[in-house]
Design a protein around this motif. Structure first.
Motif, mmCIF file in Angstrom:
data_model
loop_
_atom_site.group_PDB
_atom_site.id
_atom_site.type_symbol
_atom_site.label_atom_id
_atom_site.label_comp_id
_atom_site.label_asym_id
_atom_site.label_seq_id
_atom_site.Cartn_x
_atom_site.Cartn_y
_atom_site.Cartn_z
ATOM 1 N N TYR A 50 4.820 13.881 -12.336
ATOM 2 C CA TYR A 50 5.583 13.930 -13.578
ATOM 3 C C TYR A 50 4.732 13.762 -14.836
ATOM 4 O O TYR A 50 5.127 14.207 -15.909
ATOM 5 N N PHE A 51 3.574 13.114 -14.724
ATOM 6 C CA PHE A 51 2.836 12.785 -15.944
ATOM 7 C C PHE A 51 1.371 13.215 -15.915
ATOM 8 O O PHE A 51 0.610 12.865 -16.814
ATOM 9 N N ASN A 52 0.978 13.966 -14.926
ATOM 10 C CA ASN A 52 -0.432 14.345 -14.805
ATOM 11 C C ASN A 52 -0.884 15.242 -15.958
ATOM 12 O O ASN A 52 -2.043 15.179 -16.391
ATOM 13 N N PHE A 53 0.017 16.089 -16.454
ATOM 14 C CA PHE A 53 -0.343 17.012 -17.523
ATOM 15 C C PHE A 53 0.219 16.576 -18.883
ATOM 16 O O PHE A 53 0.309 17.378 -19.806
ATOM 17 N N SER A 54 0.573 15.319 -18.985
ATOM 18 C CA SER A 54 1.071 14.796 -20.261
ATOM 19 C C SER A 54 -0.079 14.705 -21.270
ATOM 20 O O SER A 54 -1.213 14.356 -20.897
ATOM 21 N N GLY B 125 0.809 -1.215 0.000
ATOM 22 C CA GLY B 125 0.000 0.000 0.000
ATOM 23 C C GLY B 125 0.844 1.267 0.000
ATOM 24 O O GLY B 125 0.558 2.221 -0.737
ATOM 25 N N ILE B 126 1.902 1.290 0.809
ATOM 26 C CA ILE B 126 2.802 2.447 0.857
ATOM 27 C C ILE B 126 3.492 2.641 -0.487
ATOM 28 O O ILE B 126 3.631 3.771 -0.988
ATOM 29 N N ALA B 127 3.917 1.531 -1.105
ATOM 30 C CA ALA B 127 4.566 1.618 -2.422
ATOM 31 C C ALA B 127 3.602 2.149 -3.473
ATOM 32 O O ALA B 127 3.994 2.905 -4.379
ATOM 33 N N ALA B 128 2.326 1.785 -3.368
ATOM 34 C CA ALA B 128 1.326 2.268 -4.322
ATOM 35 C C ALA B 128 1.125 3.775 -4.194
ATOM 36 O O ALA B 128 0.956 4.478 -5.202
ATOM 37 N N VAL B 129 1.153 4.293 -2.971
ATOM 38 C CA VAL B 129 1.028 5.738 -2.768
ATOM 39 C C VAL B 129 2.224 6.453 -3.406
ATOM 40 O O VAL B 129 2.073 7.497 -4.054
ATOM 41 N N HIS B 130 3.415 5.883 -3.233
ATOM 42 C CA HIS B 130 4.615 6.453 -3.864
ATOM 43 C C HIS B 130 4.448 6.518 -5.381
ATOM 44 O O HIS B 130 4.720 7.550 -6.008
ATOM 45 N N ALA B 131 3.971 5.423 -5.973
ATOM 46 C CA ALA B 131 3.778 5.384 -7.429
ATOM 47 C C ALA B 131 2.733 6.405 -7.870
ATOM 48 O O ALA B 131 2.874 7.043 -8.926
ATOM 49 N N ASN B 132 1.702 6.584 -7.067
ATOM 50 C CA ASN B 132 0.661 7.547 -7.407
ATOM 51 C C ASN B 132 1.210 8.974 -7.414
ATOM 52 O O ASN B 132 0.865 9.780 -8.287
#
Length: 355
Positions: free
Chosen positions: A109-113, A96-103
Motif C-alpha cells: 500500500y505504501f511502497n510507491f508513496s 515474527g509472523i505478525a511482522a511479515v504481515h506488516a511488511n
C-alpha cells in the motif's frame, strides 16, 4: 550489572515442540495461499501480495488465540499441560509472523508513496473521531509493538534483570495486544466485503478466549471455596485438612490454598506424599499443575525440576523452594501450614504406613 546472559539450553522436548509449531505454521500458510484463490469472487480477483498479507495476518491472529487458550485449557484438563512447555517460543514466532504481515502491508500500500512509508501509513487516515472509518492501523501498530517487546524480553536474562513481578506484569500485556488485534480486524478487514469464514473465525476466537478464561476462573474459585470450607470445619492442633488421598492422582498434585498469597502443592508418587510451595523459583509457575517426571517435580511452564523431599533442584542447578510437613490420619491428609526454609528435607509420608 550482576545479571549474566545465559544461552538457551535446547533439549529434545524443545526441539520437537518448535518443529511441530513450524510445520503447523508452514502448512497453514501453504494451504491459505494455494487453496484460498479457489474461494475468491472471480469478479474481484485478489492479488498475490494481498493473499500473502492475509495469510500471515490471519495466521498471527490464530497463533495469538492459541497462546491465550493454552493457560486455561491446562487448568481445566491436565492433558493440555505439555503445551505450556516453551510457550514463549510460540510467542516469539507469533511476533515474527505478525511482522511479515506488516511488511506486506507497507510494501503493497505504501511502497510507491512520495512520503516515507511509515509516515504515509500514519497520515493516510486521521479520522480518530468516528467509529466507522477509524484508523484501524493504529491498533495493529500498537499490537505489533507489544508483541515485539514481549518477544525481546522473553529470555530468562530479562526475568532475572527485571524480577519476576515486573516481568510477569509486563508479559500480561499480551491481553492488551490481543484486544488491539481484535479491534484492528473488526474496524479493518471486517468492514470490507462480507467474508463469513473470517468473520466466524474472529467471533469464535473471542468467544473461546473469554469462555475458557471464565471457566478456568470459576474452577479455581470453586477449588478455593472448597479448601476454605474444609479448613474451617476440620482442623487438628494447628494442622489443616488438605483432603483425601484418593483425590490426588498418581505423580500429580493437589493444590491447597492457605491464604491469598500462599498455596501448597501436595504430590503423590510411588506410594508416598510430599508437599512444597506451589510457586516455582524460576518464574513463579504453578508447580501443582505439573507432574512428577524422572523422580522430580517438573514445572509445567518451563520444565524446571525439584526433588520431592527437600525442594532442591538437581545439580548443577541451585534453585530451592519451601517444603511443608504432612500427616496422614486414615485416608485424610493433614498439612502443617508453617512453611519450612527452602531446601529443608522432610521425610515423605508413606501411604498406608502412617498414623
Amino acid at each position: 550489572m550482576s545479571v549474566q546472559y545465559t544461552p538457551v539450553i535446547w533439549n529434545r522436548n524443545k526441539m520437537v515442540y518448535d518443529a511441530i509449531l513450524l510445520i503447523a505454521v508452514a502448512l497453514y500458510l501453504y494451504i491459505f495461499i494455494r487453496v484460498g484463490p479457489f474461494y475468491e469472487d472471480i469478479t474481484r480477483p485478489i492479488d498475490g501480495a494481498i493473499l500473502r498479507m492475509r495469510a500471515f495476518g490471519s495466521c498471527a491472529f490464530l497463533m495469538l488465540t492459541v497462546i491465550l487458550c493454552i493457560g486455561p485449557l491446562a487448568r481445566l484438563d491436565r492433558r493440555f499441560l505439555p503445551l505450556l512447555y516453551n510457550r514463549r517460543h510460540f510467542g516469539v514466532m507469533t511476533a515474527g509472523i505478525a511482522a511479515v504481515h506488516a511488511n506486506y502491508v507497507l510494501g503493497w500500500y505504501f511502497n510507491f508513496s512520495p512520503t516515507e512509508s511509515y509516515v504515509a501509513l500514519l497520515s493516510s487516515n486521521t479520522s480518530y473521531g468516528q467509529v466507522i472509518g477509524f484508523p484501524f492501523e493504529a491498533f495493529g501498530i500498537a499490537a505489533l509493538l507489544i508483541l515485539f517487546v514481549l518477544a525481546a524480553t522473553s529470555h530468562d536474562f530479562w526475568l532475572s534483570f527485571l524480577g519476576a513481578p515486573i516481568w510477569k506484569a509486563l508479559h500480561m500485556f499480551i491481553y492488551a495486544a490481543y484486544a488491539f488485534v481484535v479491534l484492528h480486524v473488526a474496524l479493518g478487514a471486517l468492514q470490507g466485503p462480507s467474508d463469513p469464514i473470517f468473520t466466524g473465525m474472529v467471533a469464535a476466537s473471542v468467544v473461546m478466549v473469554c469462555g475458557l478464561h471464565f471457566a478456568s476462573g470459576r474452577l479455581e474459585a470453586n477449588r478455593e471455596e472448597g479448601d476454605a470450607t474444609a479448613k474451617a470445619s476440620l482442623e487438628e492442633a494447628g494442622w489443616v485438612v488438605a483432603g483425601e488421598v484418593d483425590e490426588i492422582d498418581d505423580k500429580c498434585a493437589k493444590v491447597v490454598t492457605l491464604s491469598e498469597e500462599e498455596r501448597v502443592a501436595i504430590f503423590k508418587y510411588d506410594g508416598k506424599l510430599s508437599a512444597v510451595t506451589n510457586v516455582c523459583a524460576h518464574q513463579n509457575g504453578p508447580l501443582g499443575e505439573g507432574k512428577v517426571l524422572w523422580g522430580c517435580i517438573t514445572c509445567p511452564w518451563h520444565g524446571y525440576q525439584y526433588n520431592l523431599a527437600d525442594g532442591r533442584a538437581p545439580a548443577p542447578f541451585t534453585e530451592k523452594i519451601a517444603t511443608y510437613k504432612l500427616k496422614l490420619v486414615g485416608s485424610t491428609v493433614l498439612l502443617d501450614p508453617n512453611a519450612l526454609p527452602p531446601g529443608t528435607y522432610v521425610e515423605p509420608v508413606v501411604i498406608g504406613g502412617a498414623a
